[in-house]
Design an enzyme around this catalytic site. Structure first.
Site, PDB file in Angstrom:
ATOM      1  N   ARG A 289      -2.135   3.784  -4.569  1.00  0.00           N
ATOM      2  CA  ARG A 289      -2.861   2.603  -5.194  1.00  0.00           C
ATOM      3  C   ARG A 289      -3.058   1.798  -4.458  1.00  0.00           C
ATOM      4  O   ARG A 289      -4.365   0.944  -5.350  1.00  0.00           O
ATOM      5  CB  ARG A 289      -0.934   1.949  -5.731  1.00  0.00           C
ATOM      6  CG  ARG A 289      -0.734   1.941  -6.660  1.00  0.00           C
ATOM      7  CD  ARG A 289       0.050   4.052  -6.542  1.00  0.00           C
ATOM      8  NE  ARG A 289       0.829   3.229  -4.803  1.00  0.00           N
ATOM      9  CZ  ARG A 289       1.449   4.475  -4.053  1.00  0.00           C
ATOM     10  NH1 ARG A 289       0.929   5.981  -4.836  1.00  0.00           N
ATOM     11  NH2 ARG A 289       2.146   4.605  -3.492  1.00  0.00           N
ATOM     12  N   CYS A 323       8.063   0.799  -6.429  1.00  0.00           N
ATOM     13  CA  CYS A 323       6.176   0.349  -5.877  1.00  0.00           C
ATOM     14  C   CYS A 323       5.741  -1.041  -6.585  1.00  0.00           C
ATOM     15  O   CYS A 323       5.604  -1.383  -7.562  1.00  0.00           O
ATOM     16  CB  CYS A 323       5.593   1.383  -5.921  1.00  0.00           C
ATOM     17  SG  CYS A 323       4.067   1.146  -5.579  1.00  0.00           S
ATOM     18  N   THR A 325       2.433  -2.489  -6.059  1.00  0.00           N
ATOM     19  CA  THR A 325       0.979  -1.978  -5.895  1.00  0.00           C
ATOM     20  C   THR A 325       0.978  -1.722  -7.362  1.00  0.00           C
ATOM     21  O   THR A 325       0.266  -2.034  -7.936  1.00  0.00           O
ATOM     22  CB  THR A 325       0.724  -1.751  -4.394  1.00  0.00           C
ATOM     23  OG1 THR A 325       0.851  -2.296  -3.498  1.00  0.00           O
ATOM     24  CG2 THR A 325      -0.667  -1.416  -5.342  1.00  0.00           C
ATOM     25  N   THR A 367       0.626  -5.251  -0.069  1.00  0.00           N
ATOM     26  CA  THR A 367      -0.754  -4.857   0.488  1.00  0.00           C
ATOM     27  C   THR A 367      -1.679  -5.256   0.304  1.00  0.00           C
ATOM     28  O   THR A 367      -1.725  -6.674  -1.095  1.00  0.00           O
ATOM     29  CB  THR A 367      -0.424  -3.109   0.211  1.00  0.00           C
ATOM     30  OG1 THR A 367      -1.169  -3.111  -1.266  1.00  0.00           O
ATOM     31  CG2 THR A 367       0.906  -2.457  -0.071  1.00  0.00           C
ATOM     32  N   LYS A 409       5.172   3.794   6.461  1.00  0.00           N
ATOM     33  CA  LYS A 409       4.904   4.476   6.170  1.00  0.00           C
ATOM     34  C   LYS A 409       4.952   6.359   6.867  1.00  0.00           C
ATOM     35  O   LYS A 409       4.804   7.212   5.851  1.00  0.00           O
ATOM     36  CB  LYS A 409       3.351   4.599   5.097  1.00  0.00           C
ATOM     37  CG  LYS A 409       3.772   3.677   3.982  1.00  0.00           C
ATOM     38  CD  LYS A 409       2.976   3.652   2.567  1.00  0.00           C
ATOM     39  CE  LYS A 409       2.754   2.750   1.423  1.00  0.00           C
ATOM     40  NZ  LYS A 409       3.768   3.440   0.882  1.00  0.00           N
ATOM     41  N   CYS A 440       6.286  -5.276  -0.720  1.00  0.00           N
ATOM     42  CA  CYS A 440       5.793  -3.354  -0.736  1.00  0.00           C
ATOM     43  C   CYS A 440       7.151  -2.843  -0.659  1.00  0.00           C
ATOM     44  O   CYS A 440       7.854  -3.551   0.337  1.00  0.00           O
ATOM     45  CB  CYS A 440       4.462  -3.445   0.379  1.00  0.00           C
ATOM     46  SG  CYS A 440       4.900  -1.832   0.738  1.00  0.00           S
TER      47      CYS A 440
END
Length: 493
Positions: A289, A323, A325, A367, A409, A440
């Site tokens: 994203r 999520c 984003t 993010t 991540k 996030c």
């Protein structure tokens, strides 16, 4: 008896007793109040000869799965209701209704309704049932004392009822005269000797030979006809089902597992069955994203929409997307869905507003794509709150904590990634921020605590949106009434 709605459709599960199933199908047509062909019910009769003989655990399991697969097939074909003409299958009707996507019209409820209506004075009910059905006390469970007293034929050297139907020369083999009739007459005579008020067959095959039995001294019910009449007159509300939360997973994978753990942790349960039904579509192939929002990465809209549609097709009631984003795309796909996506950002802003009524400024660690999209800013402003984000330099550190070679991540939860975040928290706190959103879904893996102390000793409250989302989903599920699988609410007119 009411005239059925013209769009009403039935799926008849055959094959559990080929001759008897066909008899019920015929009596459904016979019982429909129609003066022309066009007024008849829309009926699909599905029969695949049932291969497992006997009453073993394996045979019962195959029977259960056979029925369930046919019900799912009926659902795919647009059928609305299920007719199950099999007494043995009604011994596990609760298991079926708990998992069936379609309402199953209860044969035992139909017989009980018939007896009460046609024989209001009857109290001692003689039952002609197989040994398995008798041992499972099917009729005792549905014809409850003290209203009824269930009586079975006495068994000596053979079980006459089971023998009459299941023997190699029994009714199931197509033999509708001779020895099966003699055995059934003897069983009926035994019931009459026990002073029953009427006889109720508990095997659908017995309806095929009622005319052969002759006078018995007490009435005997055509169970197949009684069930067919009940089916035709049956009315129901939308079938109840357990509330199901659909989860768009894989964005990212670790955050999905973390969200599921929070659902479980926030559910008040004392046993497995108290927990909430989840349907997770783990799709890590949804394009990134952030790369799309701030770069030239592929658009994830179709992938997100396709995943949501799979959840909708799986009977989810709401959709949760753990999520942050991805919420930049919610407004694009929501108008094309029939179930709501719970907006994690909105419920988080509302939670902050109610918990901190005097608060004005809220920090955001997220993010760069989430920040650039403005989705949190809009949600916070709607709640009367002002968004504060890190400086460009500190935002680069946040992105490194998420996407860097030693970021979350990549599987890291300690070290440089945590240090990068704490530097950003220090900066936000220095500007007067006391509450920070971990915007996030991987960030709570780095800062799992409820509060942190900055390098200057300031206490900062951390808000985990995935935990807020999990609590909201749990509350929605618990507020949904739990359906009863007893079919007690079904009514006839």
């Amino acid at each position: 008896m009411t005239t059925p709605h013209p769009r009403r459709s039935l799926g008849v599960i055959g094959g559990l007793g080929a001759l008897a199933s066909a008899d019920v199908f015929f009596k459904l047509i016979q019982s429909t109040p129609a003066s022309t062909d066009a007024e008849h019910l829309d009926i699909v009769f599905e029969q695949h000869p049932f291969s497992q003989a006997g009453q073993t655990t394996a045979a019962t399991t195959e029977r259960k799965l056979y029925i369930f697969d046919l019900i799912r097939d009926f659902q795919r074909r647009g059928i609305g209701e299920v007719v199950l003409p099999c007494f043995l299958s009604h011994t596990f009707i609760d298991e079926l209704t708990a998992n069936s996507p379609l309402p199953i019209i209860d044969m035992m409820a139909g017989l009980r309704s018939h007896v009460r209506r046609k024989f209001p004075a009857a109290r001692r009910i003689g039952v002609l049932a197989s040994d398995t059905t008798r041992n499972k006390r099917l009729f005792e469970r549905h014809f409850n004392a003290p209203e009824f007293d269930i009586v079975h034929p006495r068994v000596d050297d053979i079980d006459r009822v089971t023998e009459a139907v299941y023997a190699p020369d029994g009714i199931k083999s197509g033999n509708l005269r001779g020895r099966p009739i003699t055995l059934l007459r003897e069983a009926c005579a035994d019931l009459v000797d026990q002073c029953v008020d009427l006889i109720l067959p508990g095997l659908t095959e017995i309806a095929l030979v009622l005319n052969e039995l002759g006078p018995l001294g007490v009435p005997i019910v055509d169970s197949n006809l009684a069930y067919a009449q009940y089916v035709v007159s049956w009315q129901h509300d939308a079938p109840g089902k357990l509330f199901k939360v659909g989860v768009v997973g894989g964005v990212g994978p670790a955050a999905t597992v973390d969200f599921m753990q929070k659902i479980v942790r926030n559910t008040p349960a004392t046993r497995d069955q108290d927990h909430i039904k989840l349907l997770v579509e783990q799709n890590p192939q949804i394009p990134d994203r952030t790369e799309n929002l701030i770069g030239e990465g592929p658009d994830p809209t179709i992938s997100l929409y396709a995943t949501c549609r799979k959840l909708e097709a799986g009977d989810a009631d709401i959709i949760a997307i753990p999520c942050n984003t991805a919420h930049a795309y919610v407004e694009r796909v929501q108008p094309y869905l029939g179930i709501p996506i719970v907006n994690m950002l909105t419920v988080t802003a509302e939670q902050i507003r109610s918990t901190f009524p005097d608060l004005r400024k809220v920090g955001l660690l997220a993010t760069s794509g989430t920040v650039a999209s403005g989705v949190y800013r809009k949600a916070l402003e709607a709640a009367g709150l002002e968004q504060v984000v890190p400086s460009t330099e500190r935002q680069a550190g946040v992105m490194n904590a998420i996407y860097g070679p030693q970021g979350v991540k990549a599987g890291f939860t300690t070290g440089a990634c945590v240090d990068d975040l704490m530097v950003a928290v220090d900066e936000l706190a220095a500007s007067g921020v006391e509450v920070v959103i971990l915007g996030c879904t991987e960030l709570p893996l780095l800062l799992p605590q409820a509060t942190v102390n900055t390098s200057e000793g300031r206490a900062v409250t951390l808000i985990d949106p995935t935990d807020v989302l999990a609590r909201h989903c749990v509350a929605r599920a618990l507020a949904h009434p739990v359906p009863s699988h007893s079919n007690a609410s079904l009514q006839t007119t």
